[in-house]
Design a protein around this motif. Structure first.
Motif, short mmCIF file in Angstrom:
data_model
loop_
_atom_site.label_atom_id
_atom_site.label_comp_id
_atom_site.label_asym_id
_atom_site.label_seq_id
_atom_site.Cartn_x
_atom_site.Cartn_y
_atom_site.Cartn_z
N ILE A 281 75.92 -0.16 96.09
CA ILE A 281 74.47 -0.37 96.05
C ILE A 281 73.82 0.89 95.48
N GLN A 282 73.10 0.71 94.38
CA GLN A 282 72.43 1.85 93.77
C GLN A 282 71.26 2.29 94.63
N ASN A 283 71.17 3.59 94.84
CA ASN A 283 70.13 4.16 95.69
C ASN A 283 69.64 5.45 95.03
N PRO A 284 68.34 5.69 94.94
CA PRO A 284 67.84 6.89 94.25
C PRO A 284 68.36 8.19 94.84
N GLU A 285 68.60 8.20 96.14
CA GLU A 285 69.02 9.45 96.79
C GLU A 285 70.53 9.66 96.70
N PRO B 150 74.47 7.10 96.29
CA PRO B 150 75.09 5.77 96.28
C PRO B 150 75.47 5.30 97.68
N ILE B 151 75.34 4.01 97.90
CA ILE B 151 75.70 3.40 99.18
C ILE B 151 76.78 2.35 98.91
N SER C 173 77.54 -0.09 106.25
CA SER C 173 77.13 0.59 105.03
C SER C 173 77.33 2.09 105.16
N PHE C 174 77.84 2.71 104.08
CA PHE C 174 78.12 4.14 104.05
C PHE C 174 77.36 4.78 102.89
N THR C 175 76.89 6.00 103.12
CA THR C 175 76.16 6.73 102.09
C THR C 175 76.97 7.92 101.64
N LEU C 176 77.03 8.13 100.33
CA LEU C 176 77.80 9.24 99.79
C LEU C 176 77.24 10.58 100.24
N VAL D 109 86.25 12.70 98.32
CA VAL D 109 84.99 11.96 98.37
C VAL D 109 84.68 11.63 99.82
N VAL D 110 83.46 11.98 100.27
CA VAL D 110 83.07 11.77 101.67
C VAL D 110 81.86 10.86 101.75
N PHE D 111 82.01 9.77 102.50
CA PHE D 111 80.90 8.87 102.82
C PHE D 111 80.62 8.95 104.31
N LYS D 112 79.37 8.67 104.69
CA LYS D 112 78.96 8.69 106.10
C LYS D 112 78.44 7.31 106.48
N LEU D 113 78.87 6.81 107.63
CA LEU D 113 78.38 5.54 108.12
C LEU D 113 76.91 5.70 108.50
N THR D 114 76.04 5.01 107.77
CA THR D 114 74.59 5.14 108.00
C THR D 114 73.95 3.85 108.48
N ASP D 115 74.69 2.75 108.45
CA ASP D 115 74.19 1.47 108.95
C ASP D 115 75.37 0.73 109.56
#
Length: 262
Positions: A190-194, A196-197, A252-255, A241-247
């Motif tokens: 999912i493209q996100n301005p801040e 990637p998700i 959903s994970f955020t880079l 590469v590190v993603f964080k569970l945000t939802d």
């Protein structure tokens, strides 16, 4: 499927060339013999003609018989009495077929195996009904409605390392989640301005029974998904590469961070 490039390098390279070119997409399982094998890699549905058409096949490869045709292994199909005739067709052994397949046609070249619970799917295919259809005497099918025959189509993607972002935007990860188990999972990007998700596709989860080299890891306490290597366009483009569970509700994970591969 785990590939055995160390014992069958030519066969694995040949198989992956078909996978990576998309040649196997929407091909069908065109043969099933009860308690023996399921076979595919040769034919695709031609809806306009109402039949199956052969895919384009590359030159035959040398036979690399080194391992036995035990249950769950994948091997190349060949023309009878022509040991170096394998092109695109493969089969998966539903049982231990070391006898007779290890002795026929100078042996059928095993080049990988089905991992973990994947054999549940293979066994399900192995339990389907079959019907004669044109040149195919034992064509497995899902169901028949009127004059329509519903067949099993195949989709394949290859992964050279722990994770891959393909050209369709599917983010595939081989994941070690500790006590939660090991699995292959797919995410949508999912493209996100801040930042990637990625969002888990729940139906994609395939549990396996072993830890693989360079698997991604998920820490349920910290919510961190760490990917050692990310393949893009057939090469490793990023590491660590590190993603964080945000939802947590939607998985959903955020880079968070990454390194570019050297």
């Amino acid at each position: 499927l785990e590939m055995y490039a160390d014992t069958a390098p030519v066969t694995v390279a040949n198989f992956l060339s078909y996978v990576n070119s998309g040649a196997y997409e929407n091909t069908v399982i065109h043969r099933k013999i009860n308690g023996f094998v399921i076979q595919g890699g040769g034919y695709a549905i031609d809806a306009s003609a109402g039949n199956l058409q052969s895919i384009e096949r590359r030159a035959p490869i040398v036979n690399e018989f080194n391992l036995s045709n035990t249950r769950g292994t994948i091997a190349m199909a060949k023309v009878p009495n022509q040991p170096n005739s394998a092109t695109s067709e493969w089969f998966i052994n539903l049982q231990d077929n070391s006898s007779p397949l290890d002795d026929q046609n100078e042996g059928y070249a095993v080049f990988g195996e089905v991992l973990g619970r994947g054999m549940n799917t293979i066994d399900s295919i192995g339990s389907l009904m079959t019907t004669p259809f044109g040149q195919f005497p034992e064509l497995p099918y899902i169901k028949i409605e009127g004059n329509t025959l519903f067949l099993l189509t195949v989709s394949m993607r290859s992964m050279a390392t722990s994770s891959k972002l393909d050209q369709t935007g599917v983010f595939s990860v081989s994941l070690d989640a500790g006590d939660l188990g090991q699995a292959w999972v797919d995410f949508t990007v999912i493209q996100n301005p801040e930042a990637p998700i990625i969002k888990l596709i729940p139906s994609s989860v395939l549990f396996i029974d072993k830890t693989l080299e360079k698997m991604a890891t998920f820490n349920a306490l910290s919510g961190e998904l760490v990917i050692p290597e990310l393949e893009v366009g057939g090469v490793v483009a990023y590491t660590n590469v590190v993603f964080k569970l945000t939802d947590a509700k939607n998985y959903s994970f955020t880079l968070q961070s990454f390194d570019e591969a050297p």
